[in-house]
Structures are given as C-alpha cells and as structure tokens.
Write a protein that holds these residues in place. Structure first.
Motif, PDB file in Angstrom:
ATOM      1  N   GLU A  10       0.825  -1.216   0.000  1.00  0.00           N
ATOM      2  CA  GLU A  10       0.000   0.000   0.000  1.00  0.00           C
ATOM      3  C   GLU A  10       0.860   1.268   0.000  1.00  0.00           C
ATOM      4  N   LEU A  11       1.972   1.241   0.720  1.00  0.00           N
ATOM      5  CA  LEU A  11       2.870   2.407   0.731  1.00  0.00           C
ATOM      6  C   LEU A  11       3.499   2.601  -0.647  1.00  0.00           C
ATOM      7  N   ASN A  12       3.801   1.473  -1.281  1.00  0.00           N
ATOM      8  CA  ASN A  12       4.355   1.530  -2.635  1.00  0.00           C
ATOM      9  C   ASN A  12       3.356   2.210  -3.597  1.00  0.00           C
ATOM     10  N   GLU A  13       2.078   1.889  -3.423  1.00  0.00           N
ATOM     11  CA  GLU A  13       1.029   2.518  -4.239  1.00  0.00           C
ATOM     12  C   GLU A  13       0.971   4.028  -3.967  1.00  0.00           C
ATOM     13  N   GLN A  14       1.184   4.392  -2.702  1.00  0.00           N
ATOM     14  CA  GLN A  14       1.114   5.803  -2.339  1.00  0.00           C
ATOM     15  C   GLN A  14       2.278   6.591  -2.953  1.00  0.00           C
ATOM     16  N   TYR A  92      -8.138  21.133  -5.331  1.00  0.00           N
ATOM     17  CA  TYR A  92      -8.876  20.857  -4.088  1.00  0.00           C
ATOM     18  C   TYR A  92      -9.437  19.429  -4.102  1.00  0.00           C
ATOM     19  N   GLU A  93     -10.065  19.059  -5.206  1.00  0.00           N
ATOM     20  CA  GLU A  93     -10.651  17.714  -5.289  1.00  0.00           C
ATOM     21  C   GLU A  93      -9.567  16.636  -5.215  1.00  0.00           C
ATOM     22  N   HIS A  94      -8.431  16.916  -5.867  1.00  0.00           N
ATOM     23  CA  HIS A  94      -7.351  15.944  -5.843  1.00  0.00           C
ATOM     24  C   HIS A  94      -6.812  15.762  -4.428  1.00  0.00           C
ATOM     25  N   GLU A  95      -6.633  16.866  -3.715  1.00  0.00           N
ATOM     26  CA  GLU A  95      -6.109  16.759  -2.346  1.00  0.00           C
ATOM     27  C   GLU A  95      -7.084  16.011  -1.437  1.00  0.00           C
ATOM     28  N   GLN A  96      -8.377  16.176  -1.681  1.00  0.00           N
ATOM     29  CA  GLN A  96      -9.358  15.419  -0.893  1.00  0.00           C
ATOM     30  C   GLN A  96      -9.196  13.919  -1.157  1.00  0.00           C
ATOM     31  N   LYS A  97      -8.915  13.603  -2.425  1.00  0.00           N
ATOM     32  CA  LYS A  97      -8.710  12.200  -2.794  1.00  0.00           C
ATOM     33  C   LYS A  97      -7.454  11.652  -2.095  1.00  0.00           C
ATOM     34  N   VAL A  98      -6.387  12.466  -2.104  1.00  0.00           N
ATOM     35  CA  VAL A  98      -5.141  12.033  -1.452  1.00  0.00           C
ATOM     36  C   VAL A  98      -5.384  11.798   0.043  1.00  0.00           C
ATOM     37  N   THR A  99      -6.175  12.683   0.652  1.00  0.00           N
ATOM     38  CA  THR A  99      -6.500  12.498   2.067  1.00  0.00           C
ATOM     39  C   THR A  99      -7.165  11.137   2.280  1.00  0.00           C
ATOM     40  N   SER A 100      -8.078  10.781   1.376  1.00  0.00           N
ATOM     41  CA  SER A 100      -8.755   9.484   1.542  1.00  0.00           C
ATOM     42  C   SER A 100      -7.758   8.334   1.396  1.00  0.00           C
ATOM     43  N   TYR A 101      -6.748   8.489   0.548  1.00  0.00           N
ATOM     44  CA  TYR A 101      -5.709   7.445   0.424  1.00  0.00           C
ATOM     45  C   TYR A 101      -4.929   7.315   1.736  1.00  0.00           C
ATOM     46  N   ILE A 102      -4.589   8.482   2.312  1.00  0.00           N
ATOM     47  CA  ILE A 102      -3.816   8.470   3.567  1.00  0.00           C
ATOM     48  C   ILE A 102      -4.644   7.805   4.681  1.00  0.00           C
ATOM     49  N   TYR A 103      -5.933   8.123   4.718  1.00  0.00           N
ATOM     50  CA  TYR A 103      -6.798   7.529   5.742  1.00  0.00           C
ATOM     51  C   TYR A 103      -6.887   6.013   5.557  1.00  0.00           C
ATOM     52  N   LYS A 104      -6.893   5.593   4.292  1.00  0.00           N
ATOM     53  CA  LYS A 104      -6.968   4.161   4.016  1.00  0.00           C
ATOM     54  C   LYS A 104      -5.674   3.479   4.504  1.00  0.00           C
ATOM     55  N   LEU A 105      -4.553   4.148   4.259  1.00  0.00           N
ATOM     56  CA  LEU A 105      -3.269   3.619   4.743  1.00  0.00           C
ATOM     57  C   LEU A 105      -3.279   3.517   6.270  1.00  0.00           C
ATOM     58  N   MET A 106      -3.803   4.583   6.898  1.00  0.00           N
ATOM     59  CA  MET A 106      -3.851   4.596   8.359  1.00  0.00           C
ATOM     60  C   MET A 106      -4.746   3.461   8.862  1.00  0.00           C
ATOM     61  N   LEU A 121       2.555   7.944   9.490  1.00  0.00           N
ATOM     62  CA  LEU A 121       1.460   8.522   8.700  1.00  0.00           C
ATOM     63  C   LEU A 121       0.856   9.774   9.333  1.00  0.00           C
ATOM     64  N   GLN A 122       1.071   9.956  10.633  1.00  0.00           N
ATOM     65  CA  GLN A 122       0.523  11.151  11.295  1.00  0.00           C
ATOM     66  C   GLN A 122       0.968  12.427  10.594  1.00  0.00           C
ATOM     67  N   TRP A 123       2.214  12.456  10.138  1.00  0.00           N
ATOM     68  CA  TRP A 123       2.723  13.647   9.444  1.00  0.00           C
ATOM     69  C   TRP A 123       1.858  13.945   8.206  1.00  0.00           C
ATOM     70  N   PHE A 124       1.489  12.889   7.495  1.00  0.00           N
ATOM     71  CA  PHE A 124       0.692  13.055   6.276  1.00  0.00           C
ATOM     72  C   PHE A 124      -0.749  13.474   6.605  1.00  0.00           C
ATOM     73  N   VAL A 125      -1.269  12.984   7.716  1.00  0.00           N
ATOM     74  CA  VAL A 125      -2.629  13.360   8.123  1.00  0.00           C
ATOM     75  C   VAL A 125      -2.664  14.877   8.339  1.00  0.00           C
ATOM     76  N   LYS A 126      -1.657  15.378   9.047  1.00  0.00           N
ATOM     77  CA  LYS A 126      -1.575  16.810   9.345  1.00  0.00           C
ATOM     78  C   LYS A 126      -1.355  17.610   8.048  1.00  0.00           C
ATOM     79  N   GLU A 127      -0.450  17.125   7.227  1.00  0.00           N
ATOM     80  CA  GLU A 127      -0.128  17.789   5.962  1.00  0.00           C
ATOM     81  C   GLU A 127      -1.381  17.925   5.083  1.00  0.00           C
ATOM     82  N   GLN A 128      -2.206  16.892   5.060  1.00  0.00           N
ATOM     83  CA  GLN A 128      -3.405  16.923   4.214  1.00  0.00           C
ATOM     84  C   GLN A 128      -4.415  17.961   4.697  1.00  0.00           C
TER      85      GLN A 128
END
Ligand code: FEO
Length: 163
Positions: A10-14, A92-106, A121-128
């Motif tokens: 999953e990280l590789n996909e990210q 904006y829409e793309h970043e929302q999608k990326v957030t959903s990917y990060i949440y899925k990883l989490m 992953l916490q760093w990415f949650v905050k970044e998003q």
C-alpha cells in the motif's frame, strides 16, 4: 521489525500517487506559465516539488523498515484548464482524494497493529489538513477575483512569493 507485505504494498502505491500528484502540479505550472500567470506557475512548481518530497519520505521510510520500492508508470494528467479556478477546483478535489488514500493507509496500519507506520502517517494526516485548507482558500479567492484583471494580477504577485 520488517514492514508487513500488505503495508509495504500500500505504501508503494502511495509513492505512485504522490508522484502522479507531482506530475499534475507540474502540468498546472506549465499551463499557468503559458497563460502568463507566472506567480501561479511558481506556486504550482513549489507544489510539484513538495509532492516529490512526499514520495521520497515514503521511499525512505519503506527502506528504513527493510522494504523495497518498485516504481510504477505514472498515468497521464490533464494538460489544460478553462480558467485558473478550474485548476484550483481540480487541486482541491485531488487533495481530498489524497486524504482518503492516507486515511486508508492509516486504517490498514491500525488493522495490522503497525504502530511505527501509524506514527509515520501522522505527518501526512496533518499535511493533508493544510493542503486541503490552502487549496480551498485559494479556490474561493479565485472565484471572487478571476474576472477582475487587476485583482488577478495582485494575487499572481502574491503567489509568486511562496516560500
Ligand atoms: Fe502529497 Fe498534496 O499530497
């Protein structure tokens, strides 16, 4: 502890998703530049660089955990927009999608009790949160000033000062 096969995959996909994001913002930067909006182009170029850093962060983490990375092809991206706000709507829409990917990883990291990856992953949650907020603010501003040339030029100047 070695990273689990599922988490590693999953990280590789990210990594691919972050590089696709980089490519999208590079495309926007090129487009803005061709519209003579060089401040916007500069801002998008910074975004392009940030996304590459995100990909590198994940690559370095996987390596730290003794995993391997397999780089995949990067899908094509959109190359033109009808106006600046359309580009920021996409951002904006793309970043929302990326957030959903990060949440899925989490969620995966929580499910398999991979505490180190949860922490990573916490760093990415905050970044998003920041990424979505910035994109939405710029989108809303643009909707107001897009058709006022003097205001658009001022915003372009301001974006050109991004650190
Ligand atoms: Fe790497 Fe804009 O999320």
């Amino acid at each position: 502890m070695v990273i689990s096969e599922k988490m590693y995959h999953e990280l590789n996909e990210q990594v691919n998703a972050e590089l696709w994001s980089a490519y999208l913002y590079l495309s926007m930067s090129v487009w803005f530049s061709e519209q003579n909006l060089n401040g916007f182009a500069y801002w998008m170029n910074k975004q392009f660089q940030e996304e590459q850093e995100h990909a590198m962060k994940i690559i370095n983490y996987v390596h730290e955990r003794s995993g391997n990375i397999t780089l995949k092809p990067i899908d094509k991206v959109k190359t033109s927009w009808n106006n600046p706000s359309e580009a920021f709507q996409d951002t904006y829409e793309h970043e929302q999608k990326v957030t959903s990917y990060i949440y899925k990883l989490m969620s995966s990291a929580i499910e398999i009790k991979d505490y180190a990856t949860q922490n990573f992953l916490q760093w990415f949650v905050k970044e998003q949160v920041e990424e979505e907020d910035t994109a939405l603010n710029l989108l809303e501003t643009l909707k107001k000033v897009e058709n006022i040339p003097s205001a658009l030029i001022m915003l372009d100047k301001e974006l050109g000062t991004r650190k």
